[in-house]
Design an enzyme around this catalytic site. Structure first.
Site, PDB file in Angstrom:
ATOM      1  N   CYS A 125       5.623  -6.484   7.078  1.00  0.00           N
ATOM      2  CA  CYS A 125       5.006  -7.600   6.363  1.00  0.00           C
ATOM      3  C   CYS A 125       4.971  -8.793   7.309  1.00  0.00           C
ATOM      4  O   CYS A 125       6.021  -9.213   7.810  1.00  0.00           O
ATOM      5  CB  CYS A 125       5.847  -7.915   5.124  1.00  0.00           C
ATOM      6  SG  CYS A 125       5.313  -9.374   4.233  1.00  0.00           S
ATOM      7  N   CYS A 185      -2.398  -9.497   7.606  1.00  0.00           N
ATOM      8  CA  CYS A 185      -1.541  -9.139   6.460  1.00  0.00           C
ATOM      9  C   CYS A 185      -1.679  -7.633   6.312  1.00  0.00           C
ATOM     10  O   CYS A 185      -2.800  -7.104   6.378  1.00  0.00           O
ATOM     11  CB  CYS A 185      -2.032  -9.859   5.201  1.00  0.00           C
ATOM     12  SG  CYS A 185      -1.372  -9.183   3.653  1.00  0.00           S
TER      13      CYS A 185
HETATM   14  N1  DGL Z   1       1.688  -7.619   3.192  1.00  0.00           N
HETATM   15  C1  DGL Z   1       2.207  -8.916   3.408  1.00  0.00           C
HETATM   16  C2  DGL Z   1       1.891  -9.445   4.809  1.00  0.00           C
HETATM   17  O1  DGL Z   1       1.684  -8.684   5.714  1.00  0.00           O
HETATM   18  C3  DGL Z   1       1.974 -10.006   2.418  1.00  0.00           C
HETATM   19  C4  DGL Z   1       1.395  -9.761   1.089  1.00  0.00           C
HETATM   20  C5  DGL Z   1       1.898 -10.784   0.086  1.00  0.00           C
HETATM   21  O2  DGL Z   1       1.397 -11.920   0.061  1.00  0.00           O
HETATM   22  O3  DGL Z   1       2.828 -10.425  -0.622  1.00  0.00           O
HETATM   23  O4  DGL Z   1       1.883 -10.620   5.033  1.00  0.00           O
END
Ligand code: DGL
Length: 279
Positions: free
Chosen positions: A79, A193
């Site tokens: 993430c 993301c």
């Molecule tokens: N998948 C997450 C990232 O790479 C974020 C998604 C969210 O906002 O929860 O930043």
């Protein structure tokens, strides 16, 4: 430990939801003999529109759980938002554990771009972070970056809401400007993301096939291998039997059903997801 099998302790992977499956996909391809435990913190998502204190608290709760209950040998923060907010404190809290984070693929995009104009889609949390500011600063002069905070997009992808995903992709790519190979146009689009990898089809349709979409999963998988190899000989699993005996394990702090169908859709796996309560 059976030395012939290498170290068969699992590698922990987490994200706010299904986005980290795009990283897990790359990890499985790079390290096919390893076992993985995946936590989707979808009961406390989205991370990208919450404050740092929330993301920090969640990241540490998940790391504590993966260490205490699964004895993980490495942790992959799949993430971008959690990496920006928590990687330093996680590394300080667990100095013995290899911890691999993810950052928006600005560097590879700058190396690839011919027009020198690069689009970056990410969460508000990632774009506002100190870590991202430093990354941008380190690339000063190498390209022009057009930044777009994509509120709501990770959530739409998380819920498998195809209509909203497409509408938000249209809105954001339109706001960013012109994509293409001509001078002044964006010829690379960084998916900053991990959720956005699952909107790659919609994005390619909108920006054109000549635009390179840049994900971060592959570099993370390679870095995980390098780090484990470097830290101690025998840190990687080496026995094909361990892989067939242990499918990845999936935990969800929110909707078990959403994670299960995403695992099926994106990884082609029929794996039960277990509910997880983490204060
Ligand atoms: N998948 C997450 C990232 O790479 C974020 C998604 C969210 O906002 O929860 O930043």
């Amino acid at each position: 430990m059976n030395p012939a099998a290498g170290n068969i302790l699992p590698i922990g992977v987490f994200d706010s939801g299904v986005g980290g499956l795009s990283v897990l996909r790359a990890l499985q391809a790079e390290l096919p003999l390893e076992r993985f435990v995946y936590v989707a913190d979808n009961g406390h998502a989205p991370y990208g529109e919450r404050d740092d204190a929330h993301v920090l608290k969640r990241s540490h709760a998940i790391a504590d759980y993966l260490i205490a209950s699964h004895g993980i040998k490495a942790l992959v923060v799949a993430c971008n938002t959690a990496t920006a907010a928590a990687i330093h404190t996680l590394r300080a809290a667990y100095p013995e554990l290899p911890i691999i984070g993810i950052e928006p693929a600005l560097k590879p995009a700058a190396a690839l771009s011919k027009t020198g104009v690069i689009g970056v889609m990410a969460t508000r949390g990632t774009l506002n972070s100190e870590k991202f500011r430093k990354l941008l600063e380190s690339l000063h002069g190498s390209a022009t970056f057009v930044l777009q905070a994509c509120d709501g997009l990770a959530d739409a992808i998380e819920r498998s809401d195809a209509e909203r995903t497409l509408a938000l992709c249209m809105e954001y790519t339109h706001t960013m400007g012109h994509f293409g190979n001509a001078e002044g146009e964006m010829d690379c689009l960084v998916l900053g993301c991990t959720h956005y990898a699952f909107a790659a089809l919609e994005l390619t349709t909108l920006v054109g096939v000549q635009v390179s979409l840049m994900e971060g999963g592959l570099p993370v998988a390679r870095q995980t291998r390098r780090l484990l190899e470097k830290i101690q000989p025998g840190a990687l699993a080496t026995d094909p039997a361990t892989q067939t005996a242990h499918a990845p394990m999936f935990y969800s702090t929110g909707s078990v059903g959403l994670l299960e169908s995403a695992v099926h859709r994106w990884l082609g796996l029929e794996c039960p997801t277990l509910p997880l309560q983490l204060a």
